[in-house]
Design a protein around this motif. Structure first.
Motif, PDB file in Angstrom:
ATOM      1  N   UNK A 166     -68.400 -55.255  20.715  1.00 20.15           N
ATOM      2  CA  UNK A 166     -68.935 -56.074  21.723  1.00 20.15           C
ATOM      3  C   UNK A 166     -68.054 -56.727  22.729  1.00 20.15           C
ATOM      4  N   UNK A 167     -66.918 -57.069  22.370  1.00 18.74           N
ATOM      5  CA  UNK A 167     -66.137 -57.751  23.503  1.00 18.74           C
ATOM      6  C   UNK A 167     -65.785 -56.664  24.331  1.00 18.74           C
ATOM      7  N   UNK A 168     -65.548 -55.269  23.880  1.00 20.46           N
ATOM      8  CA  UNK A 168     -65.110 -54.150  24.861  1.00 20.46           C
ATOM      9  C   UNK A 168     -66.319 -54.164  25.879  1.00 20.46           C
TER      10      UNK A 168
ATOM     11  N   UNK B 121     -64.536 -65.158  25.544  1.00 19.77           N
ATOM     12  CA  UNK B 121     -63.601 -65.203  26.233  1.00 19.77           C
ATOM     13  C   UNK B 121     -63.902 -64.126  27.322  1.00 19.77           C
ATOM     14  N   UNK B 122     -64.250 -62.941  26.924  1.00 13.55           N
ATOM     15  CA  UNK B 122     -64.597 -61.849  27.971  1.00 13.55           C
ATOM     16  C   UNK B 122     -65.703 -62.293  28.929  1.00 13.55           C
ATOM     17  N   UNK B 123     -66.600 -62.567  28.017  1.00 18.03           N
ATOM     18  CA  UNK B 123     -67.938 -62.823  28.834  1.00 18.03           C
ATOM     19  C   UNK B 123     -67.806 -64.050  29.953  1.00 18.03           C
TER      20      UNK B 123
ATOM     21  N   UNK C 152     -64.492 -47.028  30.968  1.00 17.71           N
ATOM     22  CA  UNK C 152     -63.281 -47.469  30.291  1.00 17.71           C
ATOM     23  C   UNK C 152     -62.304 -46.600  30.013  1.00 17.71           C
ATOM     24  N   UNK C 153     -61.568 -46.223  31.449  1.00 21.58           N
ATOM     25  CA  UNK C 153     -60.755 -44.889  31.449  1.00 21.58           C
ATOM     26  C   UNK C 153     -59.441 -45.146  30.769  1.00 21.58           C
ATOM     27  N   UNK C 154     -59.340 -46.424  29.948  1.00 19.35           N
ATOM     28  CA  UNK C 154     -58.001 -46.589  29.261  1.00 19.35           C
ATOM     29  C   UNK C 154     -58.237 -46.357  27.825  1.00 19.35           C
ATOM     30  N   UNK C 155     -59.336 -46.052  27.410  1.00 18.44           N
ATOM     31  CA  UNK C 155     -59.507 -45.892  25.959  1.00 18.44           C
ATOM     32  C   UNK C 155     -59.479 -44.538  25.261  1.00 18.44           C
TER      33      UNK C 155
END
Length: 314
Positions: A143-145, A245-247, A132-135
Motif C-alpha cells: 500500500x505504501x508503494x 507519510x507517503x500519502x 514504478x521504473x525503479x522496481x
C-alpha cells in the motif's frame, strides 16, 4: 478466442489516433481493439471508418475518459483488459509477454510493465517517469508503494471480471481516476506485481491529455481524488507509518499545485489533510519555504514563491 481487449478512449485526437490504433492491431492474435469515441468533433469518425471490421467502434456523448473506458470494458469480449490512451503507443510485441506473466501469477496478482516517454513527433524523450521504473521484476506493491507513486492505467493487464466487480473507474473523476482505482483494487485483495516488460510509449505534447478536461477544475479534482483515496485507506491494517507519510507527502504536493492554480480553498483543504496525516509534513519543503509557511501559512507562502519565480528572484 479473444484473450485481451485493448480499449482506446479518444476525444479529438485525430492527429495521434491512427498510430495508437496501429500499435494495438500489431499485437498479433488473440486480441480485439475497441475504440470508444467520447463525442469527438474532429475527423475521428472518418479515420476510424477506414479500419473497417478490424476494430470495434463504440460512441457516446462526451462524458470523460473514465466513462469511456468503463463503456469499453463493458463491451469487451476478452478475459483481460489493456487500456491505451489515444495519443500513446503500445510497444511492439508487449501484450504477449504481459499475458504470459498474468497466466504465471496467482489470480489475485496483476502484472504491470514499464513506460517510456516520446515527444509529439514520436521521438524518444525525457520527462516525468511513469509508474514504478525503479522496481525489480517480481516486486509486489505494498500500500505504501501505491501511495508513493501512481499506477497509470496504461501499465497493468487487468482481469475484466475483477475490473467490473470493482465498479470500474469513477466517471466523476477526470484526474487521478486510475490511481483511485488502483487503491480500490488493492483494497479488494489484488496485488500489483512488477514485470519489467516495456509496454507503453507515453506521448508528451502540449494538448490536454484529459478527455473534455477543464483546467479551471484542476484544483478541485486534486482535492476530490485525494480526499477519496484518504478515505479508502485510513482504516486499512496495512496503512502503516510509511504509507501514512507517503500519502501525506503526495497530498502536500497536491496542495502546492492547487495553490499555484490560485484555488485557496482547495489548497488549504489539501494542506490540512496532509498535516492531519503527518504533522511534520512541512519538512519536505526547502527551508526558505518552510520559514515562509510558518509566517504566512502554506497557501500564501506558495503564492509568494510563485511571484518570486515569475520575477526570477528565486
Amino acid at each position: 478466442m479473444i484473450d485481451v481487449s485493448i480499449i482506446i478512449p479518444t476525444y479529438n485526437r485525430v492527429q495521434f489516433l491512427g498510430p495508437a490504433v496501429d500499435s494495438a492491431l500489431a499485437q498479433g492474435d488473440g486480441i480485439e481493439v475497441i475504440v470508444v469515441d467520447d463525442g469527438s468533433t474532429d475527423g475521428t469518425a472518418a479515420l476510424l471508418a477506414r479500419y473497417g471490421d478490424r476494430i470495434r467502434v463504440v460512441r457516446q456523448a462526451n462524458r470523460g475518459p473514465s466513462a469511456a473506458r468503463n463503456l469499453g470494458a463493458e463491451q469487451a469480449r476478452g478475459d483481460h483488459l489493456f487500456f491505451l490512451d489515444s495519443d500513446d503507443l503500445i510497444e511492439p510485441g508487449a501484450i504477449s509477454p504481459l499475458l504470459a506473466a498474468a497466466e504465471a501469477l496467482e489470480s489475485v496478482q496483476v502484472p504491470f510493465g514499464r513506460a517510456s516517454i516520446i515527444d509529439e513527433a514520436g521521438r524518444p524523450s525525457t520527462g516525468v517517469a511513469y509508474g514504478y521504473p525503479h522496481l525489480e521484476p517480481g516486486h509486489r506493491l505494498s500500500l505504501a508503494d501505491l501511495l508513493t507513486g501512481v499506477m497509470p492505467l496504461c501499465l497493468p493487464l487487468l482481469q475484466r471480471e475483477r475490473f467490473l466487480a470493482a465498479g470500474g473507474l469513477d466517471p466523476d473523476l477526470r484526474l487521478g481516476e486510475d490511481h483511485e482505482l488502483a487503491i480500490r483494487l488493492h483494497d479488494a485483495g489484488l496485488r500489483f506485481v512488477a514485470t519489467g516488460i516495456p509496454v507503453i510509449r507515453v506521448r508528451v505534447h502540449g494538448k490536454p491529455r484529459l478527455s473534455g478536461g477543464d483546467d479551471r477544475a484542476f484544483a478541485r479534482q486534486l482535492l476530490r481524488v485525494w480526499q477519496r483515496v484518504s478515505g479508502l485507506v485510513r482504516d486499512r491494517p496495512d496503512f502503516d507509518r510509511r504509507a501514512r507519510e507517503a500519502l501525506s507527502r503526495v497530498i502536500w504536493v497536491a496542495g502546492r499545485d492547487a495553490a499555484r492554480a490560485e484555488d485557496r480553498e482547495a489548497a488549504e483543504a489539501l494542506f490540512g489533510l496532509a498535516r492531519e496525516l503527518d504533522p511534520r509534513i512541512e519538512r519536505i519543503s526547502p527551508w526558505p519555504l518552510r520559514l515562509a509557511s510558518n509566517m504566512l501559512g502554506p497557501f500564501r507562502a506558495e503564492r509568494f514563491a510563485s511571484v518570486l519565480k515569475r520575477l526570477r528572484l528565486v
